[in-house]
Design a protein around this motif. Sequence first.
Motif, PDB file in Angstrom:
ATOM      1  N   GLU A   1      35.552  34.156  31.034  1.00 19.92           N
ATOM      2  CA  GLU A   1      34.294  34.750  30.553  1.00 19.92           C
ATOM      3  C   GLU A   1      34.427  36.247  30.271  1.00 19.92           C
ATOM      4  OE1 GLU A   1      31.573  33.753  33.627  1.00 19.92           O
ATOM      5  OE2 GLU A   1      31.557  31.607  33.148  1.00 19.92           O
ATOM      6  N   GLY A   2      35.627  36.778  30.342  1.00 19.15           N
ATOM      7  CA  GLY A   2      35.807  38.207  30.111  1.00 19.15           C
ATOM      8  C   GLY A   2      37.218  38.628  30.430  1.00 19.15           C
ATOM      9  N   VAL A   3      37.499  39.935  30.254  1.00 16.52           N
ATOM     10  CA  VAL A   3      38.821  40.507  30.552  1.00 16.52           C
ATOM     11  C   VAL A   3      38.712  41.288  31.859  1.00 16.52           C
ATOM     12  CG1 VAL A   3      40.592  42.123  29.764  1.00 16.52           C
ATOM     13  CG2 VAL A   3      39.407  40.667  28.113  1.00 16.52           C
ATOM     14  N   PHE A   4      39.671  41.096  32.748  1.00 21.79           N
ATOM     15  CA  PHE A   4      39.631  41.778  34.045  1.00 21.79           C
ATOM     16  C   PHE A   4      39.744  43.292  33.872  1.00 21.79           C
ATOM     17  CE2 PHE A   4      42.131  43.563  37.651  1.00 21.79           C
ATOM     18  CZ  PHE A   4      41.104  43.530  38.582  1.00 21.79           C
ATOM     19  N   LYS A   5      38.858  44.014  34.573  1.00 19.89           N
ATOM     20  CA  LYS A   5      38.897  45.473  34.580  1.00 19.89           C
ATOM     21  C   LYS A   5      39.186  45.958  35.989  1.00 19.89           C
ATOM     22  CE  LYS A   5      35.636  46.570  30.855  1.00 19.89           C
ATOM     23  NZ  LYS A   5      34.344  47.261  30.580  1.00 19.89           N
ATOM     24  N   ALA A   6      40.194  46.790  36.126  1.00 21.47           N
ATOM     25  CA  ALA A   6      40.491  47.375  37.438  1.00 21.47           C
ATOM     26  C   ALA A   6      39.704  48.662  37.670  1.00 21.47           C
ATOM     27  CB  ALA A   6      41.981  47.661  37.572  1.00 21.47           C
ATOM     28  N   PHE A   7      39.019  49.184  36.622  1.00 18.77           N
ATOM     29  CA  PHE A   7      38.251  50.416  36.727  1.00 18.77           C
ATOM     30  C   PHE A   7      39.125  51.548  37.223  1.00 18.77           C
ATOM     31  CE2 PHE A   7      35.276  46.858  37.421  1.00 18.77           C
ATOM     32  CZ  PHE A   7      34.502  47.028  36.284  1.00 18.77           C
TER      33      PHE A   7
ATOM     34  N   SER B   1      43.354  39.468  48.068  1.00 17.51           N
ATOM     35  CA  SER B   1      42.675  40.667  48.587  1.00 17.51           C
ATOM     36  C   SER B   1      43.557  41.899  48.382  1.00 17.51           C
ATOM     37  CB  SER B   1      42.368  40.502  50.079  1.00 17.51           C
ATOM     38  OG  SER B   1      41.534  39.407  50.311  1.00 17.51           O
ATOM     39  N   LEU B   2      44.851  41.754  48.659  1.00 16.43           N
ATOM     40  CA  LEU B   2      45.780  42.874  48.485  1.00 16.43           C
ATOM     41  C   LEU B   2      45.912  43.241  47.009  1.00 16.43           C
ATOM     42  CD1 LEU B   2      48.584  41.861  51.014  1.00 16.43           C
ATOM     43  CD2 LEU B   2      46.693  43.441  51.372  1.00 16.43           C
ATOM     44  N   ASP B   3      45.930  42.223  46.130  1.00 14.79           N
ATOM     45  CA  ASP B   3      45.975  42.493  44.687  1.00 14.79           C
ATOM     46  C   ASP B   3      44.811  43.377  44.260  1.00 14.79           C
ATOM     47  OD1 ASP B   3      48.209  40.936  44.247  1.00 14.79           O
ATOM     48  OD2 ASP B   3      47.143  39.249  43.362  1.00 14.79           O
ATOM     49  N   LEU B   4      43.613  42.989  44.692  1.00 17.42           N
ATOM     50  CA  LEU B   4      42.406  43.589  44.132  1.00 17.42           C
ATOM     51  C   LEU B   4      41.996  44.899  44.795  1.00 17.42           C
ATOM     52  CD1 LEU B   4      40.195  40.462  43.348  1.00 17.42           C
ATOM     53  CD2 LEU B   4      41.816  41.663  41.881  1.00 17.42           C
ATOM     54  N   ILE B   5      42.603  45.247  45.928  1.00 16.88           N
ATOM     55  CA  ILE B   5      42.297  46.571  46.500  1.00 16.88           C
ATOM     56  C   ILE B   5      43.201  47.659  45.920  1.00 16.88           C
ATOM     57  CG2 ILE B   5      41.399  45.644  48.673  1.00 16.88           C
ATOM     58  CD1 ILE B   5      44.030  46.702  50.011  1.00 16.88           C
ATOM     59  N   GLU B   6      44.202  47.275  45.119  1.00 15.66           N
ATOM     60  CA  GLU B   6      45.126  48.272  44.572  1.00 15.66           C
ATOM     61  C   GLU B   6      44.418  49.450  43.882  1.00 15.66           C
ATOM     62  OE1 GLU B   6      48.325  48.795  44.812  1.00 15.66           O
ATOM     63  OE2 GLU B   6      48.857  47.017  45.951  1.00 15.66           O
ATOM     64  N   PRO B   7      43.402  49.194  43.035  1.00 17.43           N
ATOM     65  CA  PRO B   7      42.760  50.324  42.361  1.00 17.43           C
ATOM     66  C   PRO B   7      42.040  51.283  43.310  1.00 17.43           C
ATOM     67  CG  PRO B   7      42.200  48.234  41.295  1.00 17.43           C
ATOM     68  CD  PRO B   7      42.849  47.902  42.593  1.00 17.43           C
ATOM     69  N   LEU B   8      41.714  50.812  44.533  1.00 16.91           N
ATOM     70  CA  LEU B   8      40.937  51.628  45.460  1.00 16.91           C
ATOM     71  C   LEU B   8      41.780  52.305  46.536  1.00 16.91           C
ATOM     72  CD1 LEU B   8      37.859  49.284  46.079  1.00 16.91           C
ATOM     73  CD2 LEU B   8      37.952  51.325  44.660  1.00 16.91           C
ATOM     74  N   ARG B   9      43.018  51.901  46.677  1.00 17.85           N
ATOM     75  CA  ARG B   9      43.827  52.419  47.802  1.00 17.85           C
ATOM     76  C   ARG B   9      43.975  53.934  47.736  1.00 17.85           C
ATOM     77  NH1 ARG B   9      48.779  48.848  49.587  1.00 17.85           N
ATOM     78  NH2 ARG B   9      49.911  50.385  48.373  1.00 17.85           N
ATOM     79  N   HIS B  10      44.302  54.463  46.560  1.00 21.73           N
ATOM     80  CA  HIS B  10      44.549  55.905  46.455  1.00 21.73           C
ATOM     81  C   HIS B  10      43.254  56.691  46.432  1.00 21.73           C
ATOM     82  CE1 HIS B  10      47.709  53.513  44.486  1.00 21.73           C
ATOM     83  NE2 HIS B  10      48.475  54.225  45.285  1.00 21.73           N
ATOM     84  N   TRP B  11      42.301  56.198  45.639  1.00 21.66           N
ATOM     85  CA  TRP B  11      41.014  56.861  45.500  1.00 21.66           C
ATOM     86  C   TRP B  11      40.284  56.943  46.844  1.00 21.66           C
ATOM     87  CZ3 TRP B  11      36.117  53.837  44.270  1.00 21.66           C
ATOM     88  CH2 TRP B  11      35.010  54.691  44.159  1.00 21.66           C
ATOM     89  N   PHE B  12      40.378  55.891  47.650  1.00 24.77           N
ATOM     90  CA  PHE B  12      39.599  55.795  48.879  1.00 24.77           C
ATOM     91  C   PHE B  12      40.443  56.093  50.128  1.00 24.77           C
ATOM     92  CE2 PHE B  12      37.249  52.558  51.775  1.00 24.77           C
ATOM     93  CZ  PHE B  12      36.626  53.592  52.459  1.00 24.77           C
TER      94      PHE B  12
ATOM     95  N   PRO C   1      40.932  33.935  48.824  1.00 26.65           N
ATOM     96  CA  PRO C   1      41.605  35.227  48.942  1.00 26.65           C
ATOM     97  C   PRO C   1      43.101  35.134  49.209  1.00 26.65           C
ATOM     98  CG  PRO C   1      40.385  34.766  50.939  1.00 26.65           C
ATOM     99  CD  PRO C   1      40.037  33.674  49.972  1.00 26.65           C
ATOM    100  N   TYR C   2      43.607  33.905  49.477  1.00 24.37           N
ATOM    101  CA  TYR C   2      45.018  33.750  49.826  1.00 24.37           C
ATOM    102  C   TYR C   2      45.918  33.477  48.629  1.00 24.37           C
ATOM    103  CZ  TYR C   2      43.495  33.833  54.641  1.00 24.37           C
ATOM    104  OH  TYR C   2      42.948  34.236  55.826  1.00 24.37           O
ATOM    105  N   ILE C   3      45.331  33.173  47.464  1.00 24.28           N
ATOM    106  CA  ILE C   3      46.147  32.873  46.285  1.00 24.28           C
ATOM    107  C   ILE C   3      46.233  34.111  45.405  1.00 24.28           C
ATOM    108  CG2 ILE C   3      46.428  31.379  44.279  1.00 24.28           C
ATOM    109  CD1 ILE C   3      44.844  29.243  45.777  1.00 24.28           C
ATOM    110  N   GLY C   4      47.336  34.832  45.528  1.00 27.40           N
ATOM    111  CA  GLY C   4      47.495  36.076  44.791  1.00 27.40           C
ATOM    112  C   GLY C   4      48.272  35.892  43.501  1.00 27.40           C
ATOM    113  N   PHE C   5      48.325  36.958  42.738  1.00 26.67           N
ATOM    114  CA  PHE C   5      49.078  36.982  41.483  1.00 26.67           C
ATOM    115  C   PHE C   5      50.226  37.972  41.591  1.00 26.67           C
ATOM    116  CE2 PHE C   5      45.183  35.026  40.393  1.00 26.67           C
ATOM    117  CZ  PHE C   5      45.405  34.272  39.263  1.00 26.67           C
ATOM    118  N   TYR C   6      49.891  39.207  41.903  1.00 27.10           N
ATOM    119  CA  TYR C   6      50.901  40.254  42.031  1.00 27.10           C
ATOM    120  C   TYR C   6      51.578  40.165  43.399  1.00 27.10           C
ATOM    121  CZ  TYR C   6      52.972  44.904  41.879  1.00 27.10           C
ATOM    122  OH  TYR C   6      53.842  45.954  41.908  1.00 27.10           O
ATOM    123  N   HIS C   7      50.771  40.090  44.459  1.00 27.97           N
ATOM    124  CA  HIS C   7      51.314  39.792  45.788  1.00 27.97           C
ATOM    125  C   HIS C   7      51.495  38.270  45.867  1.00 27.97           C
ATOM    126  CE1 HIS C   7      49.563  43.788  46.530  1.00 27.97           C
ATOM    127  NE2 HIS C   7      50.454  43.887  47.492  1.00 27.97           N
TER     128      HIS C   7
END
Length: 212
Positions: A206-212, A116-127, A100-106
């Motif tokens: 194995e696939g393309v990342f989806k942020a949903f 972890s911060l990268d991947l919660i982005e899609p949920l921050r506003h919705w949740f 969880p410590y190796i980010g791309f955007y952060h």
Amino acid sequence: LLSRYNRNANNPGTFPRIKEIEEIVCRIEKASSIESILGHEGSAARLYWEGFRIFLRGDVKFEKRIFHPSPDPVNALLSFGYSFLAREMQAVLESLGLDPYIGFYHTVTYGRASLSLDLIEPLRHWFIDSLVLKLFNKRILAEDDFYRNDESGGMYLHSSSIKKFIKFYEEAADEKNRVHGFDEPKNAREMLWKIAESFKKAVKGEGVFKAF
């Protein structure tokens, strides 16, 4: 989130600049570097928080998003909620065998779970942002639920109010919502897993990342 609040006639006001945010999103899709994306995100964020402020009850203080120290209860609760969500995502990533410590955007920063911060982005506003609006607009939390730390100058929840926040956080985390791309409604915790699993597949080719 802004579009949803715009459609509700019972909200304090309307935000007419959503189209500008959509135009920035189109520019982000053509960006060729992280630095360029960060610039576009900054422009969109200023507009977003302007709209967020409009949908807060009029007596609730909030000028702009400030991370640390939090100058007001709204900023304090946003940061507190994001930290809860990031810790949940960190546990999911570790369960899937991801670091969880190796980010791309952060960027990688000592002691920060950047992925972890990268991947919660899609949920921050919705949740989280939606939950914060609800808690203040319905007067479930108010200024007297917070105190100012004399040393840092930041605002923090009283211990009794933390329990109140956790109760509503748990309820919101388990609430099912329609999510584009799924036939059945999902809750925030299910989406943490779906996002992390999609990311793992993409990393493994194995696939393309989806942020949903």
